[in-house]
Scaffold this active site. Structure first.
Site, PDB file in Angstrom:
ATOM      1  N   ASP A  42       0.953  -1.247  -0.011  1.00 51.11           N
ATOM      2  CA  ASP A  42       0.017  -0.063   0.116  1.00 51.11           C
ATOM      3  C   ASP A  42       0.954   1.242   0.079  1.00 51.11           C
ATOM      4  OD1 ASP A  42      -3.205   0.892   1.712  1.00 51.11           O
ATOM      5  OD2 ASP A  42      -1.976   1.799   0.152  1.00 51.11           O
TER       6      ASP A  42
HETATM    7  C1  GLC Z   1      -4.188   4.504  -0.189  1.00 45.23           C
HETATM    8  C2  GLC Z   1      -5.187   3.239   0.108  1.00 45.23           C
HETATM    9  C3  GLC Z   1      -5.236   2.417  -1.072  1.00 45.23           C
HETATM   10  C4  GLC Z   1      -5.021   3.115  -2.433  1.00 45.23           C
HETATM   11  C5  GLC Z   1      -3.546   3.768  -2.451  1.00 45.23           C
HETATM   12  C6  GLC Z   1      -3.235   4.688  -3.420  1.00 45.23           C
HETATM   13  O1  GLC Z   1      -3.547   5.048   1.021  1.00 45.23           O
HETATM   14  O2  GLC Z   1      -4.992   2.617   1.324  1.00 45.23           O
HETATM   15  O3  GLC Z   1      -6.377   1.768  -0.943  1.00 45.23           O
HETATM   16  O4  GLC Z   1      -5.111   2.279  -3.333  1.00 45.23           O
HETATM   17  O5  GLC Z   1      -3.166   4.558  -0.981  1.00 45.23           O
HETATM   18  O6  GLC Z   1      -4.019   5.879  -3.639  1.00 45.23           O
END
Ligand code: GLC
Length: 736
Positions: free
Chosen positions: A256
């Site tokens: 993430d």
């Molecule tokens: C965010 C989210 C994730 C998302 C990523 C990119 O913090 O947790 O679901 O796809 O970062 O935006």
């Protein structure tokens, strides 16, 4: 699946175009040849992004970068000169959020929505869409529950697999997230989800397992949080042991964003790609560790190879010449919203008579609440509203000769914060009194549901509750429409004649609700999440989110209906509930073994008993010997008494057979006994015959949705694998 004809058209579809796909020749490269030529430094550079949204390219070896972008219910491409301005994402089609789509119980629909998002991603030059999210809803207060599908892992897993197949059919990858046990937003970057293995394997991981085995996502995104003390991004048991070793996941693990925690433990645990980039520190530390012998270079090779494989798959995907038809996508968004609409209550007021004059009350009928906040929020290129849709319907009667009822609007409250005033309330009362029917739009405020924080309670804004009370007092023929991504308390629940849950229904929520309330379409939804009466009825009341760093899941797998059914708690509306504009009858329940031999007298057709229930419980027999291939289905079939909402009668034959049964097929005939076309969702639950086993009272093990014309009968066949019957104390077999 079609949901009837829709009269409300879709304005301005051409405005919804996403930017044309940059004409970049789809270059291919020989992965093995590139691997042989990569230096260690180049391999390490592949293990982090080039920037916020792209992987690292190596032009001298002909390796381009690929682009990842959110989100689960529509494309979210950040704007600005370098594509990182979160405040101005590019326009795209905003579909209903996952919490709404799951109410459709329709895998074909999820596949269609996935395909549409894949088409827009392809057009916009996005190679991987960061979704779907399948985390379980441990508490209805979870801040991102609107982004997640269901409290049930089978439903979530099957729908996610269909969505993944839809997106990937366009040559665009997906990222199944957030792996795993991301159940609260409070302290999401540091909290530690402490989960017993029974709950982990049978409940919290099961949706991921189904989605990985059946959807085969190109990537999986480990969650921010710890799981049993170890960050998911460096949790070897989770990544390498369970996902790769047990489930056979052969795609790529991408962290993430800013979720990777250790520069030396992530790669050995199985993490392949760290986002966002560039992360010179990570590249440097991994290279140093390899040179020092503390990280085996073969691990770097494996991860670099997976990155190259992903790039190659995306390049191949770019060769699939497809283009998004934005008007078609808007029609799909409307259909999805209709199929996901759940009729919670209806004493016959709905569908509305064509000539009924309507008071549309609540600012959400002009500025609909259709999404939560955070990385899944879509900048809808086109967004309609119920007021316009109703006005169009009411003024364009079928034959232009009959005048149809008028439409009156009353603001009712301020959309931004849900506040109201005596003036607004009196205006609403006046409108309700003057018209034949009042339709009151209420929901959560725009900031109530978001990534990054959890809900504080299950209440609607006080102004909304007050408005419902006053409207119902002014006109008993009142319908309440709910726009929210999760359960809300409804102290006025016994007052309106009908209650309709739209959820967060996307950019065509207006046309959808106008079509459903007018009967031009029908509500096809069933609840994918239990609606408790009050927050205090929930198991975690008063202690969610958990502010300790260690969040102990002491409820184990007893979450959602698994909890309420097992303790016999009353709820406002149970999982699987949803009314219809028609009625259905269930006939001729048949069980047949698939593989293995059933004794000829296995089914006693005379032993039918008719009960008014729309669910059939197939159980396993405690006395049955578990042969080496798993338990025998010595299962008398019985029907649960409690209600999941009115449904057709269910036939219950007694069935008993032995042998190495591998799969059990349950077939039942469903007939539309009403006067309108409608959809039905057959739900199949499995429960232990004898009480006392440490497992939920019943669990969903199959579902099927069908649309039937009046008088039409169709057989519905649901196959159950051995997994559905493995005694709960033999959960290890469930993971096999
Ligand atoms: C965010 C989210 C994730 C998302 C990523 C990119 O913090 O947790 O679901 O796809 O970062 O935006």
């Amino acid at each position: 699946m079609t949901s009837g004809h829709e009269n409300v058209t879709t304005p301005g579809a051409d405005a919804a175009r996403v930017p044309a796909q940059p004409e970049e020749p789809a270059r291919t490269f020989d992965i093995d040849a590139v691997m042989l030529r990569l230096t260690l430094a180049q391999k390490c550079s592949l293990l982090t992004g080039r920037d916020k949204w792209h992987t690292q390219d190596i032009p001298e070896l002909g390796v381009p970068s690929i682009r990842l972008s959110d989100g689960p219910n529509g494309l979210r491409i950040e704007g600005g000169p370098d594509g990182t301005d979160a405040s101005c994402p590019l326009p795209a089609t905003a579909f209903p959020t996952e919490s709404a789509l799951a109410n459709s119980f329709d895998t074909e629909l999820l596949r269609d929505v996935g395909r549409a998002i894949g088409e827009e991603a392809r057009d916009a030059g996005v190679d991987v869409v960061l979704g779907p999210g399948v985390n379980m809803k441990r508490s209805p207060l979870g801040g991102r529950n609107f982004e997640y599908l269901s409290e049930d892992p089978l439903l979530a897993g099957k729908l996610a697999a269909a969505y993944i197949k839809g997106v990937q059919s366009c040559g665009v990858g997906t990222s199944l997230k957030h792996f795993a046990c991301n159940s609260q937003e409070h302290a999401r970057m540091t909290s530690d989800s402490v989960v017993d293995d029974r709950a982990l394997f049978e409940y919290y991981l099961r949706a991921f397992e189904i989605a990985i085995r059946e959807g085969r996502p190109w990537t999986v995104m480990p969650a921010y949080n710890r799981l049993d003390g170890v960050y998911c991004c460096e949790n070897e048991r989770l990544l390498s042991g369970i996902a790769r070793g047990t489930w056979g996941f052969d795609g790529l693990f991408v962290s993430d964003w800013c979720g990777q925690s250790s520069n030396t433990s992530s790669l050995p645990a199985g993490l392949d790609l760290v986002m966002p980039g560039p992360r010179p520190d990570y590249r440097r530390d991994v290279e140093k560790a390899v040179r020092a012998g503390t990280i085996d270079e073969r691990l770097v090779d494996d991860a670099a190879q997976r990155v190259l494989q992903l790039v190659d798959s995306c390049l191949a995907g770019r060769r699939t010449r497809i283009s998004a038809d934005m008007r078609e996508h808007l029609d799909l968004a409307r259909q999805a919203a209709q199929e996901s609409t759940v009729l919670l209550e209806n004493d016959g007021l709905l569908p509305l008579p064509d000539r009924a004059s309507v008071a549309l009350i609540g600012e959400y009928c002009r500025t609909p609440h259709t999404s939560g906040l955070g990385s899944s929020e879509v900048n809808a290129a086109v967004r309609d509203c119920a007021y316009d849709a109703f006005s169009e319907l009411r003024c364009s009667s079928e034959d232009d000769t009959t005048s149809t009822g008028s439409v009156l609007y009353a603001r009712g409250y301020v959309a931004a914060d849900g506040s109201t005033s005596e003036v607004l309330l009196q205006q609403a009362e006046l409108a309700a009194r003057r018209q034949d029917v009042a339709v009151v739009f209420v929901g959560l405020t725009p900031h109530a549901e978001s990534e990054g924080y959890d809900r504080l309670d299950l209440r609607l804004p006080a102004g909304h509750d007050e408005l419902v009370e006053r409207a119902c007092a002014a006109n008993p023929d009142t319908v309440v429409v709910l726009q929210c991504g999760g359960p809300v308390e409804m102290p006025w629940r016994d007052k309106p004649r009908a209650i309709v849950l739209q959820g967060l229904a996307g950019c065509q929520s207006g046309a959808a609700i106008a079509n459903v309330l007018s009967g031009r379409a029908y509500p096809g939804g069933r609840l994918a999440e239990t609606w408790p009466q009050t927050l205090s009825d929930t198991f975690l009341a008063g202690r969610f989110p958990d502010t300790h760093r260690r969040v102990v899941y002491d409820e184990s797998m007893f979450v959602g209906y698994r909890y309420y059914d097992s303790v016999g708690a009353d709820v406002a509306y149970p999982f699987g509930h949803g009314l219809s504009y028609s009625t259905f009858r269930y006939d001729r329940l048949r069980l047949e073994t698939v593989g293995g031999q059933a004794r000829p007298d296995a089914f006693d057709e005379d032993d039918l008993s008719w009960l008014r229930r729309n669910e059939i419980v197939t159980s396993w027999d405690e006395s049955g010997d578990t042969d080496e291939d798993g338990p025998s289905f010595g299962a008398p079939v019985r029907v649960e008494e409690e209600s999941r909402g009115p449904g057709a009668a269910a036939a219950v034959p007694r069935a008993r057979f032995e042998g190495d049964v591998r799969r059990l097929a349950v077939t039942i005939d469903v007939t539309n006994t009403g006067s309108r076309r409608a959809s039905e969702v057959v739900q199949l639950y499995v429960a232990p015959i004898e009480p006392g086993m440490y497992c939920p009272v019943q669990e969903l093990e199959g579902f099927a949705k069908l649309d039937l014309d009046p008088g039409q009968t169709e057989p519905v066949r649901i196959e159950l694998s051995r997994r559905a019957f493995v005694p709960a104390d033999d959960f290890a077999a469930r993971c096999a």
